[in-house]
Write an enzyme that holds these catalytic residues in place. Structure first.
Site, PDB file in Angstrom:
ATOM      1  N   GLU A   1       2.195  -7.866  -7.311  1.00  0.00           N
ATOM      2  CA  GLU A   1       3.528  -8.047  -6.728  1.00  0.00           C
ATOM      3  C   GLU A   1       3.883  -7.444  -5.403  1.00  0.00           C
ATOM      4  O   GLU A   1       3.898  -7.817  -4.347  1.00  0.00           O
ATOM      5  CB  GLU A   1       4.681  -7.680  -7.449  1.00  0.00           C
ATOM      6  CG  GLU A   1       6.134  -7.872  -6.900  1.00  0.00           C
ATOM      7  CD  GLU A   1       7.288  -7.440  -7.789  1.00  0.00           C
ATOM      8  OE1 GLU A   1       7.032  -6.854  -8.675  1.00  0.00           O
ATOM      9  OE2 GLU A   1       8.240  -7.914  -7.559  1.00  0.00           O
TER      10      GLU A   1
ATOM     11  N   ASN B   1      10.772   1.866  -1.624  1.00  0.00           N
ATOM     12  CA  ASN B   1       9.691   2.328  -0.468  1.00  0.00           C
ATOM     13  C   ASN B   1       9.552   3.827  -0.776  1.00  0.00           C
ATOM     14  O   ASN B   1       8.457   4.176  -0.530  1.00  0.00           O
ATOM     15  CB  ASN B   1      10.081   1.991   0.805  1.00  0.00           C
ATOM     16  CG  ASN B   1       9.841   0.388   1.224  1.00  0.00           C
ATOM     17  OD1 ASN B   1       9.586  -0.267   0.316  1.00  0.00           O
ATOM     18  ND2 ASN B   1      10.232   0.155   2.621  1.00  0.00           N
TER      19      ASN B   1
END
Lengths: 344, 382
Positions: B244, B363
């Protein structure tokens, strides 16, 4: 399609890396900054003998080129080692002169290129649109300039005549020289020289991008090692997210600059070369800022070897194409705008 | 080292381009995050399937073309350049299908893949929970053993596509967490319309009811819907999130097309004297190219037997930051008053790009992975 360096391309870079690792380059850098070029030139001679400059020139002049991918890969290692001297300028001068084959500059090409490629001699270089100072002209046997009218000048001697002053760079191991106007000989002039100068300028920009990549990698490697070893608050500082994330962003910038440098070496398209320089120069300077911050006060000292790469990053970011110049080239002539440009 | 495709790949590109030119709807479909749009996007998936383009990298027996990575990336370039609709089946095709190829049984592949490729079964994800986001392994929704299967209890949230999808896949606790939370998790699939499932859509920042909370109260899952060994779910799921984050979630073609639209916008609407905006457009062009080239290098390594591991975290941080910056530049090119109008294509894209640094692993988590696995920095407290 296989967008990875071949075995041979990797082998060449690895040989350059091994040669530089075996030399005491940091000592040569410090000597160079003090005006003693002998240790640096000794390493230079070994690099030339190992064929560092051969990819810049065709076989007719003792080279093996043009092989920009090979030369760019080797130039990453030059940057990684912090090698001093006009390496990029010498390679680009070989490209410039080689391109004059068959024209009025052919005699100059035959006279100078073999000495640069295999003779271990060094050259500084000024091109139209490039910077105003000739890097390390007082340390080189030759200096070549092309002016806006396409006049090629060659200055030679044990030390090139025509150096009016050596200026001080932010990186003491870079010695920008102001040249006295006129002088030297003019072996060729005209549109062919200007065309050759454009090509040489693209090579210089590409090779500086590659050098930046190596400088950035060296800075990141040293800094990651330091973050693993330096302990504060009872643990290595590299365990703290504030440090980790900054180093992660540094790696990110370098890893995404690298394929741009490869692609630029494959195409030598002006906009691709500008893109590579923009990304690699920015990544290297970013690595320098991160290295300084993570090292803290010890990073702000001259005695730390870190300074040898730290002070190189910013001048290299601007050499042969500032970020603003590179962005202007990309915006003007991007070759990949082909998909769906008719949409909104 | 080269950057040219062999003739057979270019022939494949030409075939894809030709089909897309004849079949991509002239007007954009209604947003897939609405009931009407969802149905329209299902029909598009069926059309794609009929043309053999809905899952080009799958083997032919499941409705694919057996395309290698190079061809798949070329197809994605053409797909996004053609302005084709967003993929409503992306969760299934990009995340569940690779898991089934690696860990599923032949029976599961035959049963689940063709309806996925035809758009008949659209899949939602069921990973996050109210108390388990970045720390996914601390999840608490559980599957209890019964005679011939499992019963699901608990709550999942931020479940993409779930408001309108048919089925979901996710992780459930089947053993005690104790001090090793990554053990005792099981990967399974379940029907979103089964008794005991309560789907409650959540309005997103873009105003669309596009993801949902799932309340699960004794939802029956037969044994045949467990993927891989019970208790091995973490390892199985991570192989999917690896892809992914890596190549499958955001192929470069998407950003190449977006950068080209931005370049066109700048050339038509940009003020040539505004070099600050020009520089940002240049950065967008360079960024898309960098992402494309990074992907081609990764594809070459994979073709030679390498794997994407922590490198996929570099990829995820890059594209999510890139996407946001690109859309911000576009809004600045449009000018403040136009940029505010939320129905504009760029404003919609900007709203969606705001989520990029969060989903598929924030992130911050990606940077931890980069620092620890690629730079060898020590693990610390998050």
């Amino acid at each position: 399609m296989r967008f990875l360096p071949t075995e041979e391309q990797t082998d060449f870079a690895r040989a350059v890396r091994a040669l530089l690792a075996a030399a005491d380059v940091p000592a040569a850098v410090r000597a160079w900054a003090a005006g003693d070029f002998a240790p640096g030139r000794a390493v230079w001679k070994r690099l030339a003998a190992a064929g560092l400059f051969a990819p810049a020139a065709p076989e007719a002049y003792g080279g093996a080129g043009p092989l920009p991918v090979e030369l760019a890969a080797a130039m990453v290692e030059v940057g990684r080692a912090g090698m001093p001297g006009p390496v990029v300028e010498t390679a680009a001068a070989a490209v410039l002169l080689s391109r004059l084959e068959g024209g009025p500059g052919a005699e100059a090409a035959a006279r100078f290129v073999p000495r640069l490629v295999a003779g271990g001699e060094a050259a500084s270089l000024l091109l139209p649109g490039g910077g105003p100072y000739a890097l390390d002209a007082d340390a080189a046997e030759h200096c070549f300039t092309v002016d806006a009218a396409g006049r090629l000048r060659a200055y030679g001697g044990p030390r090139p005549v025509g150096v009016a002053a050596v200026l001080r760079s932010a990186d003491p191991a870079r010695r920008p020289a102001r040249l006295a106007p006129g002088g030297g000989e003019v072996p060729a002039a005209g549109p062919a020289v200007l065309a050759a100068a454009r090509t040489a300028g693209d090579w210089a920009r590409l090779l500086t991008a590659a050098q930046c990549l190596g400088v950035g990698e060296a800075l990141l490697e040293r800094t990651a090692r330091y973050a693993r070893q330096r302990t504060q608050f009872g643990m290595p500082i590299g365990a703290f997210q504030a440090v980790k994330h900054r180093l992660a962003d540094t790696l990110l910038a370098l890893e995404f600059a690298r394929p741009l440098v490869w692609a630029a070496a494959l195409s030598l398209d002006a906009a691709e070369v500008a893109a590579a320089k923009l990304a690699a120069g920015g990544a290297a300077y970013g690595a320098a800022l991160t290295a300084l911050q993570v090292h803290g006060a010890i990073g702000y000292t001259e005695e730390s070897d870190l300074s040898l790469w730290l002070r190189k990053a910013r001048p290299l970011r601007d050499a042969w194409g500032t970020p603003a110049q590179c962005r202007a080239v990309v915006a003007r002539s991007w070759p990949h705008a082909r998909r769906g440009t008719a949409a909104p | 080292m080269d950057l040219t495709h062999p003739p057979e790949v270019e022939a494949f590109r030409a075939e894809a381009r030709d089909w897309l030119a004849r079949n991509v709807p002239a007007a954009p479909l209604p947003s897939l995050e609405t009931a009407e749009g969802f149905a329209a996007h299902r029909e598009w998936e069926a059309l794609l399937y009929a043309g053999g383009w809905s899952a080009v990298s799958w083997p032919r027996e499941y409705g694919g073309r057996g395309a290698d990575l190079e061809r798949w990336l070329v197809f994605e370039e053409e797909y996004w350049a053609a302005g084709a609709p967003a993929r409503v089946s992306q969760n299934g095709i990009g995340l569940l299908a690779p898991t089934l190829f690696d860990h599923g049984t032949p029976e599961q592949r035959e049963r689940l893949l063709p309806p996925m490729a035809r758009g008949e079964q659209v899949w939602a994800q069921a990973w996050s929970e109210p108390e388990a986001g970045s720390d996914l392994a601390s999840l608490r929704a559980r599957a209890e053993r019964t005679a011939d299967g499992w019963l699901l209890y608990g709550q999942k949230t931020w479940s993409s596509r779930a408001a309108f999808a048919d089925r979901a896949f996710g992780l459930f606790r089947t053993g005690p967490a104790a001090d090793r939370p990554h053990q005792g998790l099981t990967y399974l699939v379940f029907d979103l319309r089964a008794p005991g499932v309560d789907v409650r859509p959540i309005g997103r920042l873009d105003g669309k009811p596009a993801f949902a909370e799932l309340f699960l109260d004794g939802v029956f899952v037969p044994d045949r819907d467990v993927i891989g060994e019970p208790g091995q779910g973490w390892r199985i799921a991570m192989s999917a999130t690896g892809s992914e984050r890596g190549l499958t979630l955001r192929p470069p073609g998407r950003f190449l097309a977006a950068a080209d639209r931005l370049y066109a916008l700048w050339r038509s609407a940009g003020d040539p004297a505004d070099t600050a905006l020009r520089d940002r457009v240049a950065d967008a062009l360079v960024g898309a190219r960098a992402y494309e080239l990074f992907t081609w290098a990764a594809a070459a390594r994979i073709a030679e037997g390498g794997r994407t591991g922590a490198e996929s975290s570099l990829n995820k941080v890059f594209w999510s930051q890139y996407d946001l910056a690109l859309h911000e530049t576009a809004l600045d090119l449009l000018g403040g008053a136009e940029a505010e109008l939320v129905d504009g294509e760029w404003a919609q894209g900007w709203l969606f790009s705001l989520a990029g640094p969060i989903y598929a692993g924030t992130n911050e988590i990606q940077r931890d992975i980069i620092a620890e696995r690629l730079l060898g920095l020590p693990k610390g407290r998050r």
